[in-house]
Design a protein around this motif. Structure first.
Motif, PDB file in Angstrom:
ATOM      1  N   PHE A 240       0.811  -1.216   0.000  1.00  0.00           N
ATOM      2  CA  PHE A 240       0.000   0.000   0.000  1.00  0.00           C
ATOM      3  C   PHE A 240       0.845   1.268   0.000  1.00  0.00           C
ATOM      4  O   PHE A 240       1.978   1.279   0.446  1.00  0.00           O
ATOM      5  N   ARG A 241       0.231   2.303  -0.525  1.00  0.00           N
ATOM      6  CA  ARG A 241       0.863   3.605  -0.717  1.00  0.00           C
ATOM      7  C   ARG A 241       0.563   4.503   0.483  1.00  0.00           C
ATOM      8  O   ARG A 241      -0.564   4.536   0.967  1.00  0.00           O
ATOM      9  N   MET A 242       1.600   5.223   0.912  1.00  0.00           N
ATOM     10  CA  MET A 242       1.449   6.179   2.008  1.00  0.00           C
ATOM     11  C   MET A 242       2.170   7.467   1.655  1.00  0.00           C
ATOM     12  O   MET A 242       3.156   7.460   0.913  1.00  0.00           O
ATOM     13  N   HIS A 243       1.672   8.550   2.199  1.00  0.00           N
ATOM     14  CA  HIS A 243       2.308   9.846   2.002  1.00  0.00           C
ATOM     15  C   HIS A 243       1.962  10.719   3.206  1.00  0.00           C
ATOM     16  O   HIS A 243       0.933  11.395   3.225  1.00  0.00           O
ATOM     17  N   TYR A 244       2.802  10.663   4.219  1.00  0.00           N
ATOM     18  CA  TYR A 244       2.563  11.427   5.435  1.00  0.00           C
ATOM     19  C   TYR A 244       2.909  12.889   5.195  1.00  0.00           C
ATOM     20  O   TYR A 244       4.023  13.324   5.444  1.00  0.00           O
ATOM     21  N   LYS A 245       1.953  13.641   4.716  1.00  0.00           N
ATOM     22  CA  LYS A 245       2.156  15.053   4.406  1.00  0.00           C
ATOM     23  C   LYS A 245       2.242  15.902   5.673  1.00  0.00           C
ATOM     24  O   LYS A 245       2.824  16.975   5.654  1.00  0.00           O
ATOM     25  N   ASN A 246       1.645  15.422   6.762  1.00  0.00           N
ATOM     26  CA  ASN A 246       1.556  16.192   8.000  1.00  0.00           C
ATOM     27  C   ASN A 246       2.486  15.705   9.103  1.00  0.00           C
ATOM     28  O   ASN A 246       2.512  16.292  10.171  1.00  0.00           O
ATOM     29  N   HIS A 247       3.215  14.608   8.852  1.00  0.00           N
ATOM     30  CA  HIS A 247       4.036  13.999   9.894  1.00  0.00           C
ATOM     31  C   HIS A 247       5.375  13.522   9.330  1.00  0.00           C
ATOM     32  O   HIS A 247       5.464  13.139   8.162  1.00  0.00           O
ATOM     33  N   LEU A 248       6.378  13.510  10.187  1.00  0.00           N
ATOM     34  CA  LEU A 248       7.637  12.818   9.914  1.00  0.00           C
ATOM     35  C   LEU A 248       7.570  11.508  10.688  1.00  0.00           C
ATOM     36  O   LEU A 248       6.985  11.446  11.771  1.00  0.00           O
ATOM     37  N   GLU A 249       8.173  10.443  10.128  1.00  0.00           N
ATOM     38  CA  GLU A 249       8.096   9.135  10.776  1.00  0.00           C
ATOM     39  C   GLU A 249       9.437   8.415  10.678  1.00  0.00           C
ATOM     40  O   GLU A 249      10.107   8.467   9.646  1.00  0.00           O
ATOM     41  N   SER A 250       9.803   7.731  11.760  1.00  0.00           N
ATOM     42  CA  SER A 250      10.926   6.795  11.777  1.00  0.00           C
ATOM     43  C   SER A 250      10.347   5.422  12.079  1.00  0.00           C
ATOM     44  O   SER A 250       9.504   5.291  12.977  1.00  0.00           O
ATOM     45  N   VAL A 251      10.816   4.399  11.343  1.00  0.00           N
ATOM     46  CA  VAL A 251      10.277   3.048  11.479  1.00  0.00           C
ATOM     47  C   VAL A 251      11.428   2.060  11.625  1.00  0.00           C
ATOM     48  O   VAL A 251      12.294   1.982  10.750  1.00  0.00           O
ATOM     49  N   TYR A 252      11.418   1.295  12.711  1.00  0.00           N
ATOM     50  CA  TYR A 252      12.434   0.281  12.980  1.00  0.00           C
ATOM     51  C   TYR A 252      11.784  -1.092  12.874  1.00  0.00           C
ATOM     52  O   TYR A 252      10.781  -1.362  13.548  1.00  0.00           O
ATOM     53  N   CYS A 253      12.350  -1.959  12.046  1.00  0.00           N
ATOM     54  CA  CYS A 253      11.815  -3.309  11.856  1.00  0.00           C
ATOM     55  C   CYS A 253      12.359  -4.243  12.938  1.00  0.00           C
ATOM     56  O   CYS A 253      13.572  -4.444  13.050  1.00  0.00           O
ATOM     57  N   MET A 254      11.439  -4.811  13.716  1.00  0.00           N
ATOM     58  CA  MET A 254      11.811  -5.761  14.764  1.00  0.00           C
ATOM     59  C   MET A 254      11.746  -7.199  14.273  1.00  0.00           C
ATOM     60  O   MET A 254      12.516  -8.040  14.720  1.00  0.00           O
ATOM     61  N   SER A 255      10.794  -7.483  13.342  1.00  0.00           N
ATOM     62  CA  SER A 255      10.679  -8.831  12.788  1.00  0.00           C
ATOM     63  C   SER A 255       9.982  -8.762  11.437  1.00  0.00           C
ATOM     64  O   SER A 255       9.253  -7.822  11.147  1.00  0.00           O
ATOM     65  N   GLY A 256      10.218  -9.779  10.623  1.00  0.00           N
ATOM     66  CA  GLY A 256       9.590  -9.877   9.310  1.00  0.00           C
ATOM     67  C   GLY A 256      10.446  -9.283   8.210  1.00  0.00           C
ATOM     68  O   GLY A 256      11.523  -8.742   8.454  1.00  0.00           O
ATOM     69  N   GLU A 257       9.941  -9.414   6.966  1.00  0.00           N
ATOM     70  CA  GLU A 257      10.681  -8.909   5.815  1.00  0.00           C
ATOM     71  C   GLU A 257       9.734  -8.271   4.822  1.00  0.00           C
ATOM     72  O   GLU A 257       8.588  -8.691   4.670  1.00  0.00           O
ATOM     73  N   GLY A 258      10.253  -7.255   4.148  1.00  0.00           N
ATOM     74  CA  GLY A 258       9.482  -6.558   3.129  1.00  0.00           C
ATOM     75  C   GLY A 258      10.376  -5.582   2.402  1.00  0.00           C
ATOM     76  O   GLY A 258      11.601  -5.731   2.384  1.00  0.00           O
ATOM     77  N   GLU A 259       9.742  -4.571   1.790  1.00  0.00           N
ATOM     78  CA  GLU A 259      10.508  -3.521   1.130  1.00  0.00           C
ATOM     79  C   GLU A 259       9.707  -2.229   1.149  1.00  0.00           C
ATOM     80  O   GLU A 259       8.486  -2.231   1.294  1.00  0.00           O
ATOM     81  N   ILE A 260      10.452  -1.140   0.999  1.00  0.00           N
ATOM     82  CA  ILE A 260       9.846   0.175   0.843  1.00  0.00           C
ATOM     83  C   ILE A 260      10.351   0.740  -0.479  1.00  0.00           C
ATOM     84  O   ILE A 260      11.531   0.584  -0.817  1.00  0.00           O
ATOM     85  N   GLU A 261       9.442   1.343  -1.221  1.00  0.00           N
ATOM     86  CA  GLU A 261       9.791   1.953  -2.499  1.00  0.00           C
ATOM     87  C   GLU A 261       9.452   3.434  -2.422  1.00  0.00           C
ATOM     88  O   GLU A 261       8.324   3.807  -2.089  1.00  0.00           O
ATOM     89  N   THR A 262      10.432   4.280  -2.713  1.00  0.00           N
ATOM     90  CA  THR A 262      10.184   5.717  -2.749  1.00  0.00           C
ATOM     91  C   THR A 262       9.629   6.077  -4.124  1.00  0.00           C
ATOM     92  O   THR A 262      10.181   5.671  -5.149  1.00  0.00           O
ATOM     93  N   LEU A 263       8.524   6.799  -4.146  1.00  0.00           N
ATOM     94  CA  LEU A 263       7.869   7.092  -5.414  1.00  0.00           C
ATOM     95  C   LEU A 263       8.536   8.228  -6.183  1.00  0.00           C
ATOM     96  O   LEU A 263       8.391   8.313  -7.402  1.00  0.00           O
ATOM     97  N   GLU A 264       9.294   9.059  -5.498  1.00  0.00           N
ATOM     98  CA  GLU A 264       9.989  10.152  -6.176  1.00  0.00           C
ATOM     99  C   GLU A 264      10.980   9.625  -7.212  1.00  0.00           C
ATOM    100  O   GLU A 264      11.103  10.162  -8.304  1.00  0.00           O
ATOM    101  N   ASN A 265      11.683   8.524  -6.867  1.00  0.00           N
ATOM    102  CA  ASN A 265      12.734   8.029  -7.764  1.00  0.00           C
ATOM    103  C   ASN A 265      12.659   6.529  -8.042  1.00  0.00           C
ATOM    104  O   ASN A 265      13.487   6.001  -8.777  1.00  0.00           O
ATOM    105  N   GLY A 266      11.709   5.822  -7.444  1.00  0.00           N
ATOM    106  CA  GLY A 266      11.562   4.393  -7.691  1.00  0.00           C
ATOM    107  C   GLY A 266      12.554   3.503  -6.967  1.00  0.00           C
ATOM    108  O   GLY A 266      12.576   2.290  -7.203  1.00  0.00           O
TER     109      GLY A 266
END
Length: 134
Positions: A50-76
């Motif tokens: 799913f797509r997210m765009h926190y226009k009103n917030h800054l966020e830091s995210v630390y992965c404790m378990s599991g696997e995935g990926e994040i894709e930045t839409l500005e540059n792919g």
């Protein structure tokens, strides 16, 4: 001093489940705690994409378990997420989050969330959601 237990918070109104079925978040520290940020333990369900765009917030995210990926839409650019990885959305980065397995994340938001927020149509949180009581 504020002391809370994750297991207890998960059994209260501090646990929010997304309407779209992608995640659940237990909000351990919120705006009304007056710390200047909020702290959550969030589970991203396996297969979420799913797509997210926190226009009103800054966020830091630390992965404790599991696997995935994040894709930045500005540059792919795509970045692997696995235990020990932190990503910081320091420029209100529009992104896609994909969970290959269930992921457990520790999240910090600035400004702090009030407690009831879920993503709007743009993938952002509004600034004035209903507040959860202690």
């Amino acid at each position: 001093m504020i002391v809370r237990n994750l297991n207890e918070a998960e059994q209260s109104d501090r646990k929010i489940v997304s309407p779209d079925g992608n995640w659940e978040s237990t909000r351990l520290l919120l705006k009304n705690d007056n710390m200047g940020f909020s702290f959550h333990i969030t589970t991203i369900y396996k297969g979420a994409d799913f797509r997210m765009h926190y226009k009103n917030h800054l966020e830091s995210v630390y992965c404790m378990s599991g696997e995935g990926e994040i894709e930045t839409l500005e540059n792919g650019n795509k970045y692997k997420i696995r235990p020990g990885t932190i990503y910081i959305l320091d420029k209100n980065d529009e992104h896609i989050l994909r969970a290959f397995t269930e992921m457990k994340m520790a999240c910090v938001f600035n400004p702090p969330l009030s407690g009831k927020e879920v993503h709007n149509a743009e993938g952002a949180y509004e600034l004035d959601a209903e507040t959860i009581a202690d």
